[in-house]
Design a protein around this motif. Structure first.
Motif, short mmCIF file in Angstrom:
data_model
loop_
_atom_site.label_atom_id
_atom_site.label_comp_id
_atom_site.label_asym_id
_atom_site.label_seq_id
_atom_site.Cartn_x
_atom_site.Cartn_y
_atom_site.Cartn_z
N GLU A 134 0.82 -1.21 0.00
CA GLU A 134 0.00 0.00 0.00
C GLU A 134 0.85 1.26 0.00
OE1 GLU A 134 -2.53 -0.77 3.35
OE2 GLU A 134 -3.97 -1.89 2.14
N GLY A 135 2.04 1.21 0.60
CA GLY A 135 2.93 2.36 0.65
C GLY A 135 3.78 2.54 -0.60
N SER A 136 3.67 1.62 -1.52
CA SER A 136 4.47 1.66 -2.74
C SER A 136 3.76 2.45 -3.85
CB SER A 136 4.72 0.22 -3.23
OG SER A 136 5.30 0.24 -4.50
N ASP A 137 4.55 3.00 -4.76
CA ASP A 137 4.01 3.68 -5.94
C ASP A 137 3.67 2.71 -7.07
OD1 ASP A 137 4.24 6.17 -4.72
OD2 ASP A 137 6.25 6.53 -5.53
N GLU A 138 4.06 1.45 -6.91
CA GLU A 138 3.79 0.44 -7.94
C GLU A 138 2.28 0.26 -8.14
OE1 GLU A 138 5.90 -1.40 -9.81
OE2 GLU A 138 7.82 -1.00 -8.83
N LYS A 139 1.88 0.01 -9.38
CA LYS A 139 0.47 -0.23 -9.68
C LYS A 139 0.16 -1.71 -9.84
CE LYS A 139 -0.30 4.27 -11.92
NZ LYS A 139 0.32 4.93 -10.85
N VAL A 140 1.20 -2.50 -10.15
CA VAL A 140 1.05 -3.95 -10.34
C VAL A 140 2.18 -4.63 -9.59
CG1 VAL A 140 1.09 -5.83 -12.04
CG2 VAL A 140 -0.03 -3.66 -12.61
N PHE A 141 1.85 -5.74 -8.92
CA PHE A 141 2.85 -6.51 -8.20
C PHE A 141 2.95 -7.91 -8.78
CE2 PHE A 141 2.06 -3.06 -5.43
CZ PHE A 141 3.29 -2.81 -4.85
N GLN A 142 4.18 -8.43 -8.79
CA GLN A 142 4.45 -9.77 -9.28
C GLN A 142 4.53 -10.71 -8.07
OE1 GLN A 142 4.33 -9.99 -12.42
NE2 GLN A 142 5.26 -8.23 -13.36
N PHE A 143 3.76 -11.77 -8.11
CA PHE A 143 3.78 -12.81 -7.09
C PHE A 143 4.41 -14.03 -7.74
CE2 PHE A 143 0.84 -9.88 -5.40
CZ PHE A 143 0.68 -10.14 -4.05
N GLU A 144 5.61 -14.39 -7.30
CA GLU A 144 6.36 -15.50 -7.86
C GLU A 144 6.42 -16.63 -6.85
OE1 GLU A 144 10.94 -16.57 -9.14
OE2 GLU A 144 10.20 -14.53 -9.51
N ALA A 145 6.27 -17.85 -7.32
CA ALA A 145 6.43 -19.03 -6.47
C ALA A 145 7.39 -19.99 -7.17
CB ALA A 145 5.10 -19.71 -6.19
N ASP A 146 8.30 -20.57 -6.39
CA ASP A 146 9.30 -21.50 -6.91
C ASP A 146 8.98 -22.93 -6.47
OD1 ASP A 146 10.50 -19.27 -7.91
OD2 ASP A 146 12.26 -19.35 -6.64
N PHE A 147 9.33 -23.89 -7.34
CA PHE A 147 9.03 -25.29 -7.10
C PHE A 147 10.22 -26.15 -7.48
CE2 PHE A 147 5.22 -22.95 -8.04
CZ PHE A 147 4.33 -23.37 -7.06
N GLY A 148 10.31 -27.34 -6.90
CA GLY A 148 11.42 -28.24 -7.16
C GLY A 148 11.23 -29.16 -8.35
N SER A 149 10.01 -29.20 -8.91
CA SER A 149 9.75 -30.08 -10.05
C SER A 149 8.63 -29.50 -10.90
CB SER A 149 9.34 -31.48 -9.57
OG SER A 149 8.04 -31.44 -9.00
N SER A 150 8.53 -29.98 -12.13
CA SER A 150 7.45 -29.51 -13.00
C SER A 150 6.10 -30.03 -12.52
CB SER A 150 7.71 -29.91 -14.46
OG SER A 150 7.78 -31.31 -14.59
N LYS A 151 6.09 -31.19 -11.90
CA LYS A 151 4.84 -31.74 -11.35
C LYS A 151 4.32 -30.85 -10.23
CE LYS A 151 2.88 -35.89 -9.27
NZ LYS A 151 3.10 -37.26 -8.81
N ALA A 152 5.20 -30.43 -9.32
CA ALA A 152 4.81 -29.53 -8.23
C ALA A 152 4.38 -28.18 -8.81
CB ALA A 152 5.95 -29.37 -7.24
N LEU A 153 5.06 -27.72 -9.85
CA LEU A 153 4.69 -26.46 -10.50
C LEU A 153 3.27 -26.55 -11.06
CD1 LEU A 153 5.15 -23.67 -11.76
CD2 LEU A 153 6.40 -24.81 -13.61
N LYS A 154 2.96 -27.64 -11.72
CA LYS A 154 1.61 -27.80 -12.29
C LYS A 154 0.56 -27.72 -11.19
CE LYS A 154 -1.28 -30.87 -15.02
NZ LYS A 154 -1.34 -32.14 -15.76
N GLN A 155 0.78 -28.41 -10.08
CA GLN A 155 -0.17 -28.35 -8.97
C GLN A 155 -0.28 -26.92 -8.44
OE1 GLN A 155 -2.26 -30.81 -8.13
NE2 GLN A 155 -1.34 -31.80 -9.90
N GLY A 156 0.86 -26.23 -8.39
CA GLY A 156 0.86 -24.84 -7.94
C GLY A 156 0.06 -23.94 -8.85
N ILE A 157 0.19 -24.13 -10.14
CA ILE A 157 -0.57 -23.32 -11.11
C ILE A 157 -2.07 -23.55 -10.93
CG2 ILE A 157 -1.10 -23.03 -13.57
CD1 ILE A 157 1.92 -23.75 -14.06
N LEU A 158 -2.47 -24.80 -10.77
CA LEU A 158 -3.89 -25.10 -10.59
C LEU A 158 -4.42 -24.49 -9.29
CD1 LEU A 158 -3.91 -28.79 -11.88
CD2 LEU A 158 -4.53 -26.70 -13.13
N ARG A 159 -3.62 -24.53 -8.22
CA ARG A 159 -4.01 -23.88 -6.96
C ARG A 159 -4.10 -22.37 -7.14
NH1 ARG A 159 0.08 -27.34 -3.71
NH2 ARG A 159 -1.17 -29.15 -3.21
#
Length: 172
Positions: A134-159
């Motif tokens: 809220e204190g930032s001048d940014e209008k858009v924020f990037q939310f990044e999540a890291d995963f150890g495998s493509s399978k975990a990434l896929k589950q993360g995307i669906l979540r």
């Protein structure tokens, strides 16, 4: 440096992302999300030894429109979702951090200055993060999540998609 190991590692990253891309093209509802083709992404940054370092080499990535980038770097498999400042609230932040403990939050313009960094910040309350946003001048924020495998990434995307719909972060 073992060239064979590097070669096999990079081939696996690319193959995993191509496979994930094809799976998501078949599984995601086309009327809401469009899965673009895999591309060579340049100019990304990777968090090494406590700092963001420019990757001068390409990595595999693709977009899920609207608002999501998916890819793999030598550090991890990842997604990044762009969220307009006005759509970020404490409930979304709390659930995002709970579901995705290996995450980063940063502005779209000043992406080298983290609002939240799992490697540095540990357990910070969603209220504290929201105050920084809220204190930032940014209008858009990037939310990044890291995963150890493509399978975990896929589950993360669906979540992420489920949570994003629930908190109305997507331009659908």
């Amino acid at each position: 440096m073992n060239v064979r190991e590097i070669h096999e590692f990079m081939n696996r990253l690319w193959e995993d992302i191509f496979t994930l891309n094809e799976e998501l093209k078949k599984e995601l509802p086309e009327n809401e999300f469009k899965v673009e083709d895999v591309e060579e992404a340049f100019g990304a940054y990777i968090f090494i030894d406590g700092r963001w370092e420019l990757m001068k080499y390409p990595h595999p990535a693709f977009e899920i429109k609207p608002q999501i980038e998916v890819g793999a770097t030598p550090e991890s498999y990842y997604f990044v979702v762009a969220v307009p400042k006005g759509r970020i609230n404490e409930g979304f932040l709390a659930l995002f951090l709970e579901l995705f403990p290996r995450s980063f939050i940063y502005g779209a313009q000043d992406f080298l200055s983290d609002i939240y960094n799992w490697r540095r910040d540990g357990r910070v309350s969603p209220v504290e993060i929201l105050e920084k946003i809220e204190g930032s001048d940014e209008k858009v924020f990037q939310f990044e999540a890291d995963f150890g495998s493509s399978k975990a990434l896929k589950q993360g995307i669906l979540r992420l998609i489920d949570v994003g719909k629930r908190f109305e972060i997507f331009d659908l």
